[in-house]
Design a protein around this motif. Structure first.
Motif, PDB file in Angstrom:
ATOM      1  N   ALA A 139     -95.656  10.114  82.636  1.00 46.74           N
ATOM      2  CA  ALA A 139     -94.483  10.257  83.496  1.00 46.74           C
ATOM      3  C   ALA A 139     -94.780  11.197  84.657  1.00 46.74           C
TER       4      ALA A 139
ATOM      5  N   ARG B 201     -94.642  10.319  88.630  1.00 46.34           N
ATOM      6  CA  ARG B 201     -93.809  11.058  89.587  1.00 46.34           C
ATOM      7  C   ARG B 201     -94.643  11.542  90.761  1.00 46.34           C
TER       8      ARG B 201
ATOM      9  N   ARG C 241     -92.130   3.342  90.784  1.00 48.76           N
ATOM     10  CA  ARG C 241     -90.732   3.616  90.415  1.00 48.76           C
ATOM     11  C   ARG C 241     -90.233   2.620  89.366  1.00 48.76           C
TER      12      ARG C 241
ATOM     13  N   LEU D 299     -91.692   3.968  86.171  1.00 50.28           N
ATOM     14  CA  LEU D 299     -91.105   5.273  85.842  1.00 50.28           C
ATOM     15  C   LEU D 299     -89.666   5.115  85.368  1.00 50.28           C
ATOM     16  N   TRP D 300     -88.881   4.352  86.099  1.00 47.36           N
ATOM     17  CA  TRP D 300     -87.470   4.187  85.728  1.00 47.36           C
ATOM     18  C   TRP D 300     -87.331   3.384  84.432  1.00 47.36           C
ATOM     19  N   SER D 301     -88.225   2.448  84.202  1.00 50.37           N
ATOM     20  CA  SER D 301     -88.200   1.705  82.937  1.00 50.37           C
ATOM     21  C   SER D 301     -88.448   2.650  81.772  1.00 50.37           C
ATOM     22  N   GLY D 302     -89.414   3.566  81.968  1.00 56.99           N
ATOM     23  CA  GLY D 302     -89.708   4.540  80.919  1.00 56.99           C
ATOM     24  C   GLY D 302     -88.557   5.487  80.656  1.00 56.99           C
ATOM     25  N   GLU D 303     -87.700   5.685  81.659  1.00 58.94           N
ATOM     26  CA  GLU D 303     -86.540   6.556  81.497  1.00 58.94           C
ATOM     27  C   GLU D 303     -85.359   5.839  80.856  1.00 58.94           C
TER      28      GLU D 303
ATOM     29  N   ARG E 195     -83.793   2.948  82.048  1.00 57.55           N
ATOM     30  CA  ARG E 195     -82.885   2.202  82.923  1.00 57.55           C
ATOM     31  C   ARG E 195     -83.015   0.701  82.672  1.00 57.55           C
TER      32      ARG E 195
END
Length: 290
Positions: A4, A8, A25, A28-32, A34
């Motif tokens: 991550a 970033r 992104r 990254l956003w998939s890992g968060e 979303r």
């Protein structure tokens, strides 16, 4: 967490093309957590595009995000520069840099500053991935500047390999400022029964200092925790460590802490000539087995 942080850094860098940042992104956003629908709407891409770059990243890491860039040829770097990047990465940064290991950005700045070689940190990161270089996980070796380095190494190693007949060799060290989150019993419990309770008492107040002594011949360890590290506490522990070996020659291996050479310690040594100190070379406490 490391992946991550890497993503970033990628998406926030001004050196990274917009298309690659978008792909970063997505991952990254998939890992968060979303939803893919939300990611697609926010970035203005299709759902298959979201799936594609998630899959590419899962299979190839950051390198997978670089493929299929329209008109985006890779940074062209001569082979000699690539070799230089690899060589520097495997070396400890020069003393003047103040670094314990290289980061991609610091290495890029260093090359520009000292060798007038311009490469992006993104290129260096790609070289590290391709060569499986991880300088933040690599130990470094610093050569001691002690003028008596060779003699001291021979002295200490000689004690470990061939101690004087009938003599006791103790290797002593101190771990300072142990936080309450650390293990309260960091050494196998040989003679540590009483030590654990003391440690619990001290860590309630924030930190403690562990004194430990290894009997090189038997492997026995004794230890004691103190609220502070000073000459008085060191001398008290030293007396405790040598007490079981009364009547024998005792050789003690130590590093170069100032608490080991206070006037009180020197006076005690003068009155106990059977105890001999052997100091590791300056900057080489790693020689001490404890």
């Amino acid at each position: 967490m490391e992946q991550a942080a890497e993503l970033r850094e990628l998406v926030n860098s001004r050196d990274v093309p917009a298309d690659i940042a978008t792909r970063g992104r997505i991952v990254l956003w998939s890992g968060e957590g979303r939803r893919r629908k939300d990611i697609a709407e926010l970035l203005g891409v299709s759902l298959p595009t979201v799936d594609r770059w998630k899959t590419r990243y899962a299979e190839h890491g950051l390198a997978g995000l670089e493929g299929d860039r329209p008109g985006g040829a890779r940074e062209q770097v001569p082979a000699r520069v690539r070799a230089r990047v690899i060589a520097l990465t495997r070396m400890t940064p020069p003393e003047g840099t103040g670094l314990s290991h290289w980061s991609t950005r610091e290495l890029a700045k260093y090359l520009k500053r000292t060798e007038n070689v311009t490469v992006s940190w993104h290129y260096i990161a790609r070289v590290w991935r391709e060569e499986n270089l991880k300088p933040h996980r690599t130990g470094t070796f610093k050569i001691s500047k002690d003028p008596a380095f060779a003699d001291k190494v021979a002295d200490v190693v000689g004690l470990y390999l061939a101690p004087p007949g009938g003599a006791v060799v103790l290797s002593i060290d101190e771990k300072t400022q142990i936080q309450a989150l650390d293990r309260t019993q960091p050494v196998p419990p040989v003679n540590f029964a009483a030590t654990e309770k003391r440690t619990h008492d001290y860590v309630r107040h924030g930190t403690t200092n562990l004194f430990a002594a290894l009997n090189v011949g038997t492997g026995e360890v004794i230890g004691e925790c103190k609220p502070s590290r000073n000459g008085k506490n060191f001398l008290a522990f030293l007396k405790k460590a040598v007490k079981p070996h009364a009547g024998k020659e005792i050789h003690v291996v130590l590093d170069n802490l100032s608490t080991h050479t206070t006037p009180e310690v020197k006076a005690w040594l003068a009155s106990n000539p059977q105890v001999h100190f052997h100091f590791t070379p300056v900057g080489s406490s790693w020689i001490n087995q404890i």
